[in-house]
Design an enzyme around this catalytic site. Structure first.
Site, PDB file in Angstrom:
ATOM      1  N   ASP A 263     -36.740 -56.259   9.455  1.00  0.00           N
ATOM      2  CA  ASP A 263     -35.748 -57.144   8.850  1.00  0.00           C
ATOM      3  C   ASP A 263     -35.825 -57.112   7.328  1.00  0.00           C
ATOM      4  O   ASP A 263     -36.902 -56.988   6.743  1.00  0.00           O
ATOM      5  CB  ASP A 263     -35.998 -58.570   9.346  1.00  0.00           C
ATOM      6  CG  ASP A 263     -35.038 -59.582   8.771  1.00  0.00           C
ATOM      7  OD1 ASP A 263     -33.819 -59.430   8.999  1.00  0.00           O
ATOM      8  OD2 ASP A 263     -35.490 -60.510   8.076  1.00  0.00           O
TER       9      ASP A 263
ATOM     10  N   GLU B 203     -33.222 -52.533   8.474  1.00  0.00           N
ATOM     11  CA  GLU B 203     -32.037 -53.258   8.012  1.00  0.00           C
ATOM     12  C   GLU B 203     -32.081 -53.194   6.489  1.00  0.00           C
ATOM     13  O   GLU B 203     -32.776 -53.968   5.844  1.00  0.00           O
ATOM     14  CB  GLU B 203     -32.038 -54.709   8.481  1.00  0.00           C
ATOM     15  CG  GLU B 203     -30.757 -55.433   8.090  1.00  0.00           C
ATOM     16  CD  GLU B 203     -30.925 -56.927   7.857  1.00  0.00           C
ATOM     17  OE1 GLU B 203     -29.898 -57.626   7.822  1.00  0.00           O
ATOM     18  OE2 GLU B 203     -32.064 -57.388   7.685  1.00  0.00           O
TER      19      GLU B 203
END
Length: 621
Positions: A302, A355
């Protein structure tokens, strides 16, 4: 590994299995506790086995390592515990949860408990062996992103436990044609509304859905059914809760002291100090733990952009440059390279997916050529351009044709995943269906077109739960998906289309074997902005090809002539306007004939009927 060696590697930032050393370790004689608190003058373990009194069981330091240890005969599996830490400089006493805790009580409680050794007997040896030799770059990778607590619930609103989820989610995902599940963070976290992205237990599956062994059984069941499982993992930041990692021993231990380095103002969270060796060992060990102990098939990392840039979401004067005067976070870059090298070296076939929302180069290129080493990277630019285009009324789309064609300029600079993720259906953004313009028929037709646009464009795929059937409302972690909407024929039809698209992607080499190669894609015509029509070829490594045609307006295009590689019969494999998918059923009667004759620089041509707001896939027989 001997404790002395483990401690040495831990202090050097090279212990990838520090969970074997630190935390709570139970055996027949009791439990041994170890914790890293280098700035403590005293450390005690307090729990329900000693009345939570800090004077009873005081740990002793292990040399100069900063690690403290005690063996407690009275502590056994199931006992709750915390650490009481006295700061050597201020004398302040802190009550902290175990950073290496393997299980925590259900929120709002935050104490760890002594976890028994796993009793799960794995049955996925064949899956792991197959994964080790898996050529994922040439394979279909189609990910179903799932928040386990809100995919489906009991009638009383309680979330399913892992075993209950396995009975329902696994057959559903397989029926829809997905190859992998990606679980939003199931690492322990105190706040439901964080969706798991504010982690406090980096070695503990959340207690919301059952025990650690129940999670193991869930992953095992997925593997035995032929379904991979990826874990959303958050090494970029951690919450400020005073009982967790923040100022763990009274000092900025896991974070930076200076808020210009150590604080995410956007999220109100701390940034890890990636340059500190013991923090590096902590994070590396967390990644290793999930892949080793739970057999996850990879990590989606993330907020990578927030890790790479020291000035991420900061104004002038709110950040400090690196030693060269630049804005790159050199320690985070080194950590990510080390992480990817470890995953690919220790877990063959496991994926790491970033990401990452900027133009940072070579994110998904190997470390030995200067890349960060990720397997793949989310294509946020493609996602943003696509949603911006689809949100427009079709009458205006002709002037924004480049929003769809621009992506091919950089499409092969990285190994891209094309995501429609949870971030696009929350915080007032509306559902995917809600972003579509027009009346009810046009909105569903546009949704069908968007589903096809993702699957037929080069790149691996990710779809957030509920988007596959056009959920009308935004997603909320507090309730299950709107499964009742499948009683609506349009939603059920969208679900059927999604499944058929996924199966087409899985079964046709032309649609997946060259996802990352420019050799797998060829425009037929990318310039017909007047009609908002796009057409292209997808090529497989075996030489097979399909013809793909999109009409982004509600105006049908009959007898639309295209140049194709070969004369002969072309079968209509899929038409998003089929009545089976809720469309107007305008098509090509199942097949077309291409005749010899140069057109668009190709040796043969055919005339195809392109339905309104529709896509057609053709294959040469």
């Amino acid at each position: 590994m001997q404790h002395a060696d483990a401690l040495y590697l831990f202090n050097e930032g090279r212990n990838n299995q520090a969970y074997r050393l630190l935390g709570a370790h139970a055996d027949i004689s009791g439990t041994t506790f170890r914790v890293w608190a280098p700035n403590a003058s005293r450390v005690s373990v307090v729990g329900d086995f000693n009345g939570w009194h800090g004077d009873v069981h005081q740990l002793h330091p292990l040399g100069e390592s900063g690690v403290w240890e005690i063996a407690v005969a009275e502590a056994h599996t199931g006992n709750l515990y915390r650490f009481e830490i006295t700061n050597r400089h201020t004398g302040d006493k802190l009550i902290k949860s175990d950073p290496y805790g393997r299980g925590f009580e259900l929120r709002p409680g935050s104490a760890a408990y002594v976890v028994p050794p796993s009793m799960h007997v794995w049955g996925d040896a064949d899956w792991l062996q197959q994964r080790a030799g898996w050529d994922w770059q040439q394979a279909p990778v189609n990910i179903y992103e799932v928040h386990p607590g809100s995919w489906m619930r009991h009638p009383d609103g309680k979330p399913y436990l892992w075993g209950e989820l396995a009975e329902r989610l696994i057959p559903y995902a397989l029926a829809q044609g997905y190859t992998h599940l990606e679980l939003l963070p199931i690492t322990e976290h105190p706040l439901d509304e964080s969706w798991g992205y504010q982690t406090t237990g980096y070695f503990a599956p959340t207690s919301r859905y059952g025990s650690a062994d129940e999670l193991r059984a869930f992953v095992d069941a997925c593997h035995q059914a032929g379904l991979g499982v990826l874990l959303d993992w958050v090494p970029g930041h951690f919450p400020q809760d005073d009982w967790a990692l923040a100022r763990f021993d009274g000092t900025a231990l896991y974070e930076h002291e200076d808020p210009r380095l150590g604080l995410h103002a956007d999220w109100g969270t701390h940034i890890f100090n990636y340059g500190r060796h013991e923090v590096r060992s902590f994070l590396m060990s967390s990644a290793h733990w999930w892949l080793s102990e739970f057999h996850f098939d990879g990590l989606r990392v993330d907020a990578v952009a927030s890790m790479l840039y020291l000035d991420y979401s900061r104004k002038h004067g709110e950040w400090l440059p690196n030693k060269f005067g630049g804005r790159e976070n050199l320690e985070a870059i080194d950590f990510l390279k080390q992480l990817n090298a470890m995953v690919h070296g220790d877990f063959p076939g496991a994926l790491t997916i970033a990401e990452e929302s900027t133009a940072w180069p070579m994110v998904s290129r190997p470390t030995y050529v200067g890349g960060l080493g990720f397997s793949m990277k989310w294509n946020m630019g493609w996602m943003n351009d696509s949603l911006r285009y689809f949100h427009r009324d079709p009458i205006y789309r002709r002037w924004h044709h480049s929003e769809l064609t621009f992506g091919q300029i950089y499409a092969y600079s990285e190994n891209y995943v094309l995501p429609f993720s949870h971030d696009e259906v929350v915080h007032g953004k509306g559902s995917l269906l809600g972003k579509m313009p027009g009346d009810t028929w046009q909105r569903y037709a546009n949704l069908r077109l968007l589903l096809a646009w993702q699957v037929l464009t080069p790149g691996k795929k990710l779809m957030f739960m509920g988007c596959e059937f056009g959920q009308q409302g935004e997603w909320s972690e507090g309730r299950e998906l709107d499964w009742g909407s499948l009683a609506n024929p349009e939603n059920a039809a969208a679900q059927r289309l999604s499944a058929d698209l996924n199966r087409l992607y899985r079964d046709l080499p032309a649609l997946h074997t060259q996802d990352f190669s420019a050799l797998g894609f060829e425009w037929i015509d990318c310039n017909d902005s007047e009609h908002s029509v796009l057409s292209w070829l997808r090529w497989g490594k075996d030489g097979s090809f399909v013809v793909v045609v999109f009409n982004f307006t509600p105006v049908p295009q009959p007898a639309y002539r295209l140049g194709v590689p070969e004369a002969g019969t072309y079968v209509e494999l899929l038409n998003t306007d089929s009545a089976f998918y809720g469309g107007s059923n305008l098509g090509n009667g199942g097949a077309l004939t291409a005749t010899k004759g140069e057109w668009m620089g190709r040796p043969a041509n055919l005339e195809v009927t392109i339905p309104p707001l529709g896509a057609v896939v053709l294959r040469r027989e």
